[in-house]
Design a protein around this motif. Structure first.
Motif, PDB file in Angstrom:
ATOM      1  N   ILE A 144       0.823  -1.212   0.000  1.00  0.00           N
ATOM      2  CA  ILE A 144       0.000   0.000   0.000  1.00  0.00           C
ATOM      3  C   ILE A 144       0.853   1.256   0.000  1.00  0.00           C
ATOM      4  O   ILE A 144       0.625   2.190  -0.780  1.00  0.00           O
ATOM      5  CB  ILE A 144      -0.960  -0.014   1.203  1.00  0.00           C
ATOM      6  CG1 ILE A 144      -2.008  -1.118   1.045  1.00  0.00           C
ATOM      7  CG2 ILE A 144      -1.646   1.344   1.368  1.00  0.00           C
ATOM      8  CD1 ILE A 144      -2.880  -1.327   2.265  1.00  0.00           C
ATOM      9  N   PHE A 145       1.864   1.286   0.862  1.00  0.00           N
ATOM     10  CA  PHE A 145       2.647   2.509   1.032  1.00  0.00           C
ATOM     11  C   PHE A 145       3.706   2.711  -0.058  1.00  0.00           C
ATOM     12  O   PHE A 145       4.352   3.755  -0.093  1.00  0.00           O
ATOM     13  CB  PHE A 145       3.306   2.528   2.413  1.00  0.00           C
ATOM     14  CG  PHE A 145       2.357   2.904   3.512  1.00  0.00           C
ATOM     15  CD1 PHE A 145       2.102   4.230   3.802  1.00  0.00           C
ATOM     16  CD2 PHE A 145       1.689   1.932   4.237  1.00  0.00           C
ATOM     17  CE1 PHE A 145       1.219   4.588   4.807  1.00  0.00           C
ATOM     18  CE2 PHE A 145       0.803   2.275   5.244  1.00  0.00           C
ATOM     19  CZ  PHE A 145       0.559   3.612   5.532  1.00  0.00           C
ATOM     20  N   VAL A 146       3.866   1.719  -0.922  1.00  0.00           N
ATOM     21  CA  VAL A 146       4.793   1.885  -2.050  1.00  0.00           C
ATOM     22  C   VAL A 146       4.028   2.021  -3.363  1.00  0.00           C
ATOM     23  O   VAL A 146       4.294   2.924  -4.165  1.00  0.00           O
ATOM     24  CB  VAL A 146       5.787   0.708  -2.130  1.00  0.00           C
ATOM     25  CG1 VAL A 146       6.646   0.810  -3.390  1.00  0.00           C
ATOM     26  CG2 VAL A 146       6.678   0.685  -0.894  1.00  0.00           C
ATOM     27  N   ALA A 147       3.054   1.146  -3.594  1.00  0.00           N
ATOM     28  CA  ALA A 147       2.386   1.099  -4.897  1.00  0.00           C
ATOM     29  C   ALA A 147       1.548   2.344  -5.185  1.00  0.00           C
ATOM     30  O   ALA A 147       1.623   2.899  -6.294  1.00  0.00           O
ATOM     31  CB  ALA A 147       1.504  -0.149  -4.974  1.00  0.00           C
ATOM     32  N   SER A 172      -0.195  -3.891  -8.399  1.00  0.00           N
ATOM     33  CA  SER A 172      -1.060  -2.836  -7.878  1.00  0.00           C
ATOM     34  C   SER A 172      -0.630  -1.455  -8.356  1.00  0.00           C
ATOM     35  O   SER A 172      -1.462  -0.559  -8.554  1.00  0.00           O
ATOM     36  CB  SER A 172      -1.098  -2.884  -6.349  1.00  0.00           C
ATOM     37  OG  SER A 172       0.203  -2.888  -5.810  1.00  0.00           O
ATOM     38  N   PHE A 173       0.684  -1.252  -8.558  1.00  0.00           N
ATOM     39  CA  PHE A 173       1.177   0.016  -9.085  1.00  0.00           C
ATOM     40  C   PHE A 173       0.573   0.300 -10.451  1.00  0.00           C
ATOM     41  O   PHE A 173       0.115   1.417 -10.739  1.00  0.00           O
ATOM     42  CB  PHE A 173       2.703  -0.020  -9.176  1.00  0.00           C
ATOM     43  CG  PHE A 173       3.292   0.906 -10.207  1.00  0.00           C
ATOM     44  CD1 PHE A 173       3.369   2.268  -9.966  1.00  0.00           C
ATOM     45  CD2 PHE A 173       3.743   0.410 -11.422  1.00  0.00           C
ATOM     46  CE1 PHE A 173       3.896   3.122 -10.928  1.00  0.00           C
ATOM     47  CE2 PHE A 173       4.276   1.255 -12.368  1.00  0.00           C
ATOM     48  CZ  PHE A 173       4.349   2.611 -12.130  1.00  0.00           C
ATOM     49  N   ARG A 174       0.545  -0.691 -11.317  1.00  0.00           N
ATOM     50  CA  ARG A 174       0.032  -0.480 -12.671  1.00  0.00           C
ATOM     51  C   ARG A 174      -1.469  -0.196 -12.652  1.00  0.00           C
ATOM     52  O   ARG A 174      -1.967   0.649 -13.410  1.00  0.00           O
ATOM     53  CB  ARG A 174       0.336  -1.700 -13.549  1.00  0.00           C
ATOM     54  CG  ARG A 174       1.818  -1.954 -13.732  1.00  0.00           C
ATOM     55  CD  ARG A 174       2.078  -3.133 -14.630  1.00  0.00           C
ATOM     56  NE  ARG A 174       1.706  -2.860 -16.005  1.00  0.00           N
ATOM     57  CZ  ARG A 174       2.493  -2.245 -16.880  1.00  0.00           C
ATOM     58  NH1 ARG A 174       3.704  -1.847 -16.517  1.00  0.00           N
ATOM     59  NH2 ARG A 174       2.098  -2.038 -18.106  1.00  0.00           N
ATOM     60  N   TYR A 175      -2.203  -0.896 -11.783  1.00  0.00           N
ATOM     61  CA  TYR A 175      -3.643  -0.633 -11.671  1.00  0.00           C
ATOM     62  C   TYR A 175      -3.895   0.772 -11.132  1.00  0.00           C
ATOM     63  O   TYR A 175      -4.781   1.487 -11.609  1.00  0.00           O
ATOM     64  CB  TYR A 175      -4.304  -1.671 -10.767  1.00  0.00           C
ATOM     65  CG  TYR A 175      -4.776  -2.893 -11.502  1.00  0.00           C
ATOM     66  CD1 TYR A 175      -6.045  -2.940 -12.066  1.00  0.00           C
ATOM     67  CD2 TYR A 175      -3.959  -4.009 -11.644  1.00  0.00           C
ATOM     68  CE1 TYR A 175      -6.488  -4.056 -12.750  1.00  0.00           C
ATOM     69  CE2 TYR A 175      -4.392  -5.133 -12.328  1.00  0.00           C
ATOM     70  CZ  TYR A 175      -5.654  -5.158 -12.879  1.00  0.00           C
ATOM     71  OH  TYR A 175      -6.084  -6.265 -13.561  1.00  0.00           O
TER      72      TYR A 175
END
Length: 314
Positions: free
Chosen positions: A109-112, A195-198
């Motif tokens: 959560i805190f990175v993506a 999750s980053f891409r989404y």
């Protein structure tokens, strides 16, 4: 309320379906747990006596009902390998697996999400291209390989990070963090990539809608537009992904706990499979399935909080 009731019914039906599939799979698997306990040289009288004590002499439908009843009562029988109640074994290992899963999810959560915001605001720039390329790499590398590389390059370099074993939180908070950091990062890295891409795509899609242009036209700062308007509306598709990611995180602990020698549910499952300890395997599969289905139910409920239109449509 109708939406919640329908989702609860779906939750119940899914759990019943999973329990039936799990029961049938263990019915058709080769091997006799009674013979495993007593050994191949046991007399037939001993085999029949133990089979009766374990309830394996009853019809299949009665065994299934006993399984479901035991699950909700917290009684999944006794382990063949450890000669202890299955529920006791699971509850003993569960805090380790939960700690690992939560630690991994916090990292994701805190990175993506910050990375998704960062690249969305720099669409088609070199930083966007570079991070997108790294995430493709992150999704392609197997989890066990990531774990071994982290052990080799971080665990062997910095003494704070443990490469094996577990330190309980009650014994040392720093020790617990050190023993969970590398396993959590191993699980989190592929999920960060997904999750980053989404998050990036959802934020970009929302940023191009009319209400964002209107907000900017009113003179609102870019930070207010992004964090107050765009980010909230982007969280609905991202929340779907996080529900799936949490299920993946729980499944990922099975491999990672073995790599880092963590005495959690995953390692217990592998041990139980190795010794054909069917009661333990069956109990762990049911509990994991229950947690995953419950997570999806909670995500469905959170939809109505983020987007009341879903509730109104129902």
């Amino acid at each position: 309320m109708t939406y919640i009731i329908r989702r609860f019914i779906l939750l119940f039906v899914t759990l019943i379906f999973i329990s039936v599939i799990t029961f049938l799979v263990f019915q058709i698997l080769p091997g006799d747990p009674v013979r495993t306990i007593l050994g191949p040289e046991a007399e037939e009288v001993q085999v029949e006596t133990l089979r009766r004590q374990m309830g394996l002499d009853k019809p299949a439908h009665v065994q299934y009902l006993n399984l479901v009843q035991g699950f909700f009562q917290g009684d999944m029988g006794d382990s063949i390998r450890f000669s202890r109640p299955v529920t006791s074994l699971i509850m003993e290992r569960l805090p380790i697996t939960i700690s690992l899963a939560m630690f991994s999810l916090i990292i994701v959560i805190f990175v993506a999400i910050p990375l998704g915001i960062f690249t969305a605001r720099r669409e088609n720039k070199w930083s966007d291209f570079l991070l997108s390329s790294f995430t493709q790499l992150g999704m392609a590398i197997p989890t066990f390989f990531v774990g071994m590389m982290l052990i080799l390059f971080i665990g062997m370099t910095f003494s704070f990070f443990s490469t094996g074993g577990y330190v309980p939180w009650s014994e040392s908070v720093a020790g617990a963090i050190g023993s969970l950091a590398l396993p959590a990062l191993t699980i989190a890295l592929p999920q960060i990539a997904i999750s980053f891409r989404y998050a990036r795509n959802a934020i970009l899609e929302q940023s191009k809608l009319d209400y964002v242009r209107t907000a900017r036209g009113k003179g609102l700062t870019e930070a207010v537009v992004v964090y107050k308007h765009v980010l909230k509306n982007s969280m609905i598709p991202v929340l779907t992904v996080f529900g799936l990611i949490l299920a993946e995180v729980i499944a990922g602990t099975i491999v990672v706990e073995q790599v880092f020698s963590l005495p959690g549910i995953g390692r217990l499952l592998i041990t139980a499979v190795s010794y054909r300890d069917f009661p333990v395997v069956q109990g762990i599969v049911l509990y994991i399935a229950f947690v995953v289905v419950l997570i999806n139910f909670i995500v469905d409920i959170l939809y109505t909080v983020l987007d009341p239109r879903i509730r109104l449509k129902e």
